[in-house]
Design an enzyme around this catalytic site. Structure first.
Site, PDB file in Angstrom:
ATOM      1  N   TRP A   1      35.538  33.777  44.421  1.00 52.16           N
ATOM      2  CA  TRP A   1      34.462  33.202  45.536  1.00 52.16           C
ATOM      3  C   TRP A   1      35.138  33.113  46.877  1.00 52.16           C
ATOM      4  O   TRP A   1      33.948  32.861  47.960  1.00 52.16           O
ATOM      5  CB  TRP A   1      34.118  31.911  45.085  1.00 52.16           C
ATOM      6  CG  TRP A   1      32.852  32.074  44.078  1.00 52.16           C
ATOM      7  CD1 TRP A   1      32.580  32.896  43.101  1.00 52.16           C
ATOM      8  CD2 TRP A   1      31.469  31.248  44.267  1.00 52.16           C
ATOM      9  NE1 TRP A   1      31.242  32.398  42.608  1.00 52.16           N
ATOM     10  CE2 TRP A   1      30.510  31.737  43.149  1.00 52.16           C
ATOM     11  CE3 TRP A   1      31.199  30.325  45.132  1.00 52.16           C
ATOM     12  CZ2 TRP A   1      29.401  31.152  42.983  1.00 52.16           C
ATOM     13  CZ3 TRP A   1      29.878  29.425  44.967  1.00 52.16           C
ATOM     14  CH2 TRP A   1      29.008  30.122  43.826  1.00 52.16           C
TER      15      TRP A   1
ATOM     16  N   TYR B   1      38.890  39.693  42.003  1.00 52.89           N
ATOM     17  CA  TYR B   1      37.392  38.727  41.790  1.00 52.89           C
ATOM     18  C   TYR B   1      37.610  37.317  42.439  1.00 52.89           C
ATOM     19  O   TYR B   1      38.692  36.828  42.188  1.00 52.89           O
ATOM     20  CB  TYR B   1      37.163  38.846  40.489  1.00 52.89           C
ATOM     21  CG  TYR B   1      35.776  37.963  40.212  1.00 52.89           C
ATOM     22  CD1 TYR B   1      34.786  38.593  40.343  1.00 52.89           C
ATOM     23  CD2 TYR B   1      35.963  36.564  39.897  1.00 52.89           C
ATOM     24  CE1 TYR B   1      33.304  37.842  40.208  1.00 52.89           C
ATOM     25  CE2 TYR B   1      34.715  35.914  39.848  1.00 52.89           C
ATOM     26  CZ  TYR B   1      33.656  36.553  39.839  1.00 52.89           C
ATOM     27  OH  TYR B   1      32.365  35.794  39.561  1.00 52.89           O
TER      28      TYR B   1
HETATM   29  P1  PGD Z   1      37.496  29.611  42.717  1.00 53.29           P
HETATM   30  O1  PGD Z   1      38.159  28.266  42.424  1.00 53.29           O
HETATM   31  O2  PGD Z   1      36.111  29.613  43.563  1.00 53.29           O
HETATM   32  O3  PGD Z   1      37.305  30.359  41.398  1.00 53.29           O
HETATM   33  O4  PGD Z   1      36.373  32.105  39.532  1.00 53.29           O
HETATM   34  P2  PGD Z   1      36.774  32.086  41.142  1.00 53.29           P
HETATM   35  O5  PGD Z   1      38.310  32.745  41.054  1.00 53.29           O
HETATM   36  O6  PGD Z   1      36.047  32.432  42.375  1.00 53.29           O
HETATM   37  O7  PGD Z   1      38.650  30.626  43.675  1.00 53.29           O
HETATM   38  C1  PGD Z   1      38.584  31.138  44.842  1.00 53.29           C
HETATM   39  C2  PGD Z   1      39.840  31.090  45.405  1.00 53.29           C
HETATM   40  O8  PGD Z   1      39.730  31.474  46.696  1.00 53.29           O
HETATM   41  C3  PGD Z   1      40.338  29.444  45.679  1.00 53.29           C
HETATM   42  O9  PGD Z   1      41.732  29.152  45.105  1.00 53.29           O
HETATM   43  C4  PGD Z   1      40.376  29.135  47.038  1.00 53.29           C
HETATM   44  O10 PGD Z   1      41.710  28.503  47.488  1.00 53.29           O
HETATM   45  C5  PGD Z   1      40.534  30.790  47.465  1.00 53.29           C
HETATM   46  N1  PGD Z   1      40.163  31.132  49.183  1.00 53.29           N
HETATM   47  C6  PGD Z   1      39.053  30.394  49.690  1.00 53.29           C
HETATM   48  N2  PGD Z   1      39.001  30.850  51.069  1.00 53.29           N
HETATM   49  C7  PGD Z   1      40.019  31.826  50.959  1.00 53.29           C
HETATM   50  C8  PGD Z   1      40.298  32.817  52.100  1.00 53.29           C
HETATM   51  O11 PGD Z   1      39.896  32.858  53.313  1.00 53.29           O
HETATM   52  N3  PGD Z   1      41.260  33.610  51.821  1.00 53.29           N
HETATM   53  C9  PGD Z   1      41.976  33.658  50.489  1.00 53.29           C
HETATM   54  N4  PGD Z   1      42.857  34.701  50.459  1.00 53.29           N
HETATM   55  N5  PGD Z   1      41.657  32.841  49.740  1.00 53.29           N
HETATM   56  C10 PGD Z   1      40.772  31.988  49.912  1.00 53.29           C
HETATM   57  C11 PGD Z   1      34.925  31.416  39.538  1.00 53.29           C
HETATM   58  C12 PGD Z   1      34.492  32.209  38.232  1.00 53.29           C
HETATM   59  O12 PGD Z   1      35.063  31.359  37.260  1.00 53.29           O
HETATM   60  C13 PGD Z   1      33.178  32.221  37.724  1.00 53.29           C
HETATM   61  S1  PGD Z   1      32.134  32.623  39.464  1.00 53.29           S
HETATM   62  C14 PGD Z   1      32.427  31.896  36.692  1.00 53.29           C
HETATM   63  S2  PGD Z   1      30.760  31.727  36.712  1.00 53.29           S
HETATM   64  C15 PGD Z   1      33.161  31.673  35.470  1.00 53.29           C
HETATM   65  N6  PGD Z   1      32.836  30.567  34.837  1.00 53.29           N
HETATM   66  C16 PGD Z   1      33.439  30.235  33.526  1.00 53.29           C
HETATM   67  C17 PGD Z   1      32.792  29.533  32.508  1.00 53.29           C
HETATM   68  O13 PGD Z   1      31.792  29.504  32.321  1.00 53.29           O
HETATM   69  N7  PGD Z   1      33.837  29.230  31.580  1.00 53.29           N
HETATM   70  C18 PGD Z   1      35.166  29.428  31.578  1.00 53.29           C
HETATM   71  N8  PGD Z   1      36.052  28.939  30.628  1.00 53.29           N
HETATM   72  N9  PGD Z   1      35.626  30.009  32.677  1.00 53.29           N
HETATM   73  C19 PGD Z   1      35.053  30.561  33.712  1.00 53.29           C
HETATM   74  N10 PGD Z   1      35.468  30.997  34.746  1.00 53.29           N
HETATM   75  C20 PGD Z   1      34.734  31.736  35.644  1.00 53.29           C
END
Ligand code: PGD
Length: 767
Positions: A111, A109
């Protein structure tokens, strides 16, 4: 000066150029309201936290695959690409031979970053399908509860999660918005894949300026938009359902309910009414009853109900409210409240979900497809609800309930992550660390040394969106952006596509994965396929080469007058919903038949089982951050400038802080039944007394990396949250709320090391 090459991001389109070795980022002329967070992107690209070379954990390299509690504190060893590819191909073959493809967990999972071809989840899923499939995950951390509940209530074909009523309809017709969770403008800056024009915040501003009354029901004033007719209604966290029921009670007992709407458009009103009036459980859901739960005065609830009946009222619920224990109940109860008002389907009335939760909600709905990388077919049935990942790893083969079914967790031997950060998104990090010690192998593709990368055995350095060419597009957005490569990846980093192509070659399936296409071939293919799909929908996008040199193409704008369930409300016989009754299910026989005490057959107030206690008297709100997206670019200026003493700021009411001897700017320890972390105190009356607020996304920084339960020195909120599903229905993420205590930190102040690469991976200068 050249205007820079066009590209895109989750924060919107931009232009980027390299000058004197520095990457410079400017807003794109297409976006009249560019996000201030774009400035983070330039500094991130060459940051010391970049992963520049293929890396393998020393213990895994020397001892071979197997469970290991050394993950997260072992040294890394640099290898070359050919060695990494050979090791990874051999390990995938071993796991498949011995345990089958269901032993590969590819739920992965996250973004990732903008771009339809290099979309990391599409890449990893296509690759894993090419080698025979994988155990997958379903639903999202964002809307886990709603995405399972709402099809039971409104049918499968009503996408109520993504705001089916347009902002402009609200601006024209709505006279009152009762916003449970508020309308936090900060979240309007982002959308997965990026929206080209940020119109949500401007539309919200117009609505408020035009005199619409907004009642923002939330424990945090930060969730309220600014305006003369905006009222903050501070509520105890997690109690909105009790307030909604009391509002409905006032309407029903005051004969202000629309009985015709409830009888002809809804199913199960009788059961709901019996519950509201107390005939079912002996407890009438009066404002006085709700006052004791919500902290909102009974008289205020009473007056608000009368105002709702006298106005064209929009009942809005943010996604955050369903990210809590029993998270199915807030959206279901809000639908029931809107149905009692009888305004569902009327322009500007009814129910809305996700307004203020993401930038693309409330924009004109587009029906056209997006360009996508085909993911192939996954023949493996095994799946988990996405937020049950630690449960799965800790309990291989155990049974779990989900949406009326009973299933078994797969026995995952290899975990494959690409484009996500479970150390940001998953709850109860101590438990997650114990879970990640269980599989034989953990593989992570990442551009940055996140905690997830540090817990891998095999670390694959990924290129960022500046270092590849792609097509930027997102749901509800009329534009496609030609994302031109701006610079080369640092060190040996490369695109996930290149990595998977080499891996597929090593496993004898290169052509099946690549279809003999280069990056540019694929961009052309997916663009032309999309062009064919949209042709005829009053759109005539140019051929690929023209699009590429123009830098973007735009479809005609979609109609801006969408009203959720307008046709159905107008004529429920001609437009039946795809629910069993064909109507809005205020009570669901299907859900009732599952027999879940944590999600009964109609909207119900359920007392959270881990609420405030003597030991943990405060409720912590884990909100989405305003100064970064999730954990992305936490090391960059917009995020760093908000830190207090280098840690994530925690907002506290002065009356909670003073007895604890906590001053603004002081270092504090926040503890819960799950764990603890340090944070920097900010005292404010903008948070309800009894609550504290700590945003998600500070990179995990264990004070003792060898201890899974170590406090985090930097303020990662998920060291505190509990790893429980919303209910047996949806099993969604419950990371929004947790009971905590806060005390002043005494003793030496540890350094923050979250953004420093791990042992063995010291950055070498960029070539
Ligand atoms: P990001 O920090 O966006 O968080 O969780 P998610 O795991 O999506 O992580 C994306 C990662 O992808 C980053 O580390 C980035 O560097 C990496 N990345 C970017 N581009 C690339 C690429 O081209 N290739 C590769 N291999 N990696 C790449 C989000 C999630 O967190 C979401 S959507 C929600 S709504 C949640 N909300 C909560 C919440 O309300 N409360 C808590 N306590 N926790 C939550 N977590 C959830």
């Amino acid at each position: 000066m050249s205007p820079g090459r066009p590209t895109s991001s989750h924060w919107g389109p931009l232009r980027a150029r390299v000058e004197d070795g520095e990457l410079t980022v400017d807003p794109h002329e297409l976006d009249p309201h560019p996000s201030s967070l774009l400035r983070n992107m330039g500094t991130a690209n060459g940051h010391p936290a970049r992963i520049r070379h293929p890396m393998v954990r020393r213990g895994w390299l020397e001892n071979g695959a197997g469970p290991s509690s050394a993950r997260g504190h072992d040294e890394f060893v640099r290898v070359d690409w050919s060695e990494l590819t050979a090791l990874l191909a051999a390990e995938l073959d071993r796991v498949i031979d011995l345990h089958g493809n269901a032993a590969i967990f590819g739920g992965s999972y996250g973004w990732g970053s903008a771009g339809r071809f290099h979309h990391p989840q599409s890449q990893v899923h296509r690759f894993l399908n090419t080698i025979g499939g994988y155990a997958r995950s379903v639903n999202t951390y964002s809307t886990g509860a709603s995405s399972v509940l709402l099809p039971h209530v409104l049918g499968h074909d009503v996408d109520a999660i993504h705001g089916l009523t347009g902002w402009s309809v609200l601006a024209e017709h709505t006279t009152m918005i009762v916003a449970f969770g508020g309308l936090p403008a900060k979240n309007l800056k982002v959308a997965p894949g990026g929206i080209t024009r940020h119109r949500g915040a401007a539309a919200l501003g117009r609505i408020i300026d035009d005199g619409t009354t907004v009642v923002a029901v939330t424990p945090s004033r930060a969730d309220c938009p600014a305006g003369p007719d905006v009222r903050w209604c501070p509520i105890n966290p997690g109690t909105d359902v009790a307030m909604m029921l009391a509002l409905a009670w006032v309407l029903v007992t005051g004969h202000l309910h629309d009985i015709e709407f409830l009888r002809t458009r809804c199913a199960g009103y009788e059961q709901l009414e019996a519950y509201l009036l107390g005939a079912e459980d002996g407890v009438p859901k009066t404002p006085e009853w709700a006052e004791g739960i919500t902290g909102v005065a009974a008289a205020e609830i009473h007056t608000l109900a009368l105002q709702m009946a006298a106005n064209r009222t929009f009942v809005s619920v943010t996604w955050s409210l369903q990210r809590a224990r029993y998270g199915e109940q807030p959206p279901w109860t809000a639908i029931a409240l809107a149905a009692v008002l009888g305004q569902i389907g009327m322009p500007g009335g009814g129910f809305g979900h996700g307004y203020g939760s993401m930038g693309d909600v409330g924009l004109p709905q587009r029906r056209n497809p997006l360009p996508t990388l085909p993911q192939g077919h996954n023949p493996v049935d095994a799946f988990i609800p996405v937020a049950r990942v630690a449960d799965m790893l800790l309990n291989p083969g155990a049974r779990f309930e989900y949406d009326g079914g009973v299933h078994r967790y797969p026995d995952a031997r290899l975990v494959y992550w690409c484009g996500g950060n479970p150390f940001h998104h998953h709850q109860h990090i101590g438990r997650l660390r114990r879970a990640l010690a269980m599989p034989d192998t953990v593989v992570v593709h990442e551009p940055f040394w996140t905690a997830t990368a540090r817990h891998a055995d095999i670390v694959v350095p990924s290129a960022t969106s500046f270092e590849r060419s792609d097509i930027g597009a997102s749901r509800n957005d009329p534009c496609l952006v030609a994302m031109h490569q701006v610079c080369d990846p640092p060190g040996e980093a490369r695109t996930d596509y290149e990595t998977f192509s080499e891996l597929a070659a090593a496993m004898g399936v290169r052509s099946a994965f690549t279809e003999d296409g280069s990056e540019r071939d694929w961009l052309r293919r997916i663009y032309e396929r999309w062009r064919g799909e949209v042709a005829g929908q009053k759109a005539d996008p140019p051929p690929f080469d023209e699009f590429w040199s123009a830098g973007h193409t735009e479809l005609p704008d979609a109609p801006d007058d969408q009203v959720m369930l307008r046709d159905f409300a107008h004529d429920p016989d001609a437009f039946r919903l795809s629910t069993p009754s064909g109507r809005i299910e205020l009570s669901s026989e299907t859900i009732r038949s599952f027999g879940y005490d944590d999600c009964p057959g109609h909207p119900t107030w359920l007392l959270p089982d881990a609420g405030p206690s003597e030991e943990y008297p405060l409720t912590l709100l884990a909100s989405q951050p305003a100064h970064r997206l999730h954990s992305q670019l936490d090391m960059c200026p917009a995020s760093q400038e908000t830190k207090v003493g280098g840690r994530e700021p925690v907002l506290m009411h002065p009356e909670d802080a003073t007895p604890r001897d906590i001053a603004s700017g002081g270092l504090v320890v926040i503890s819960s039944a799950q764990g603890s972390c340090l944070a920097g105190a900010v005292l404010t009356r903008d948070i309800k007394k009894g609550c504290v607020q700590l945003s998600t996304g500070a990179w995990y920084d264990p004070l003792d990396p060898s201890d899974p339960d170590s406090p985090c020195g930097h303020g990662n909120v998920n060291t505190l949250t509990a790893d429980r599903g919303t209910s047996r229905l949806a099993q969604g993420c419950t990371g929004q709320l947790v009971s905590v205590d806060v005390r002043a930190h005494r003793g030496p102040v540890p350094p923050v090391r979250a953004h420093i690469p791990p042992r063995g991976a010291a950055p070498s200068p960029s070539p």
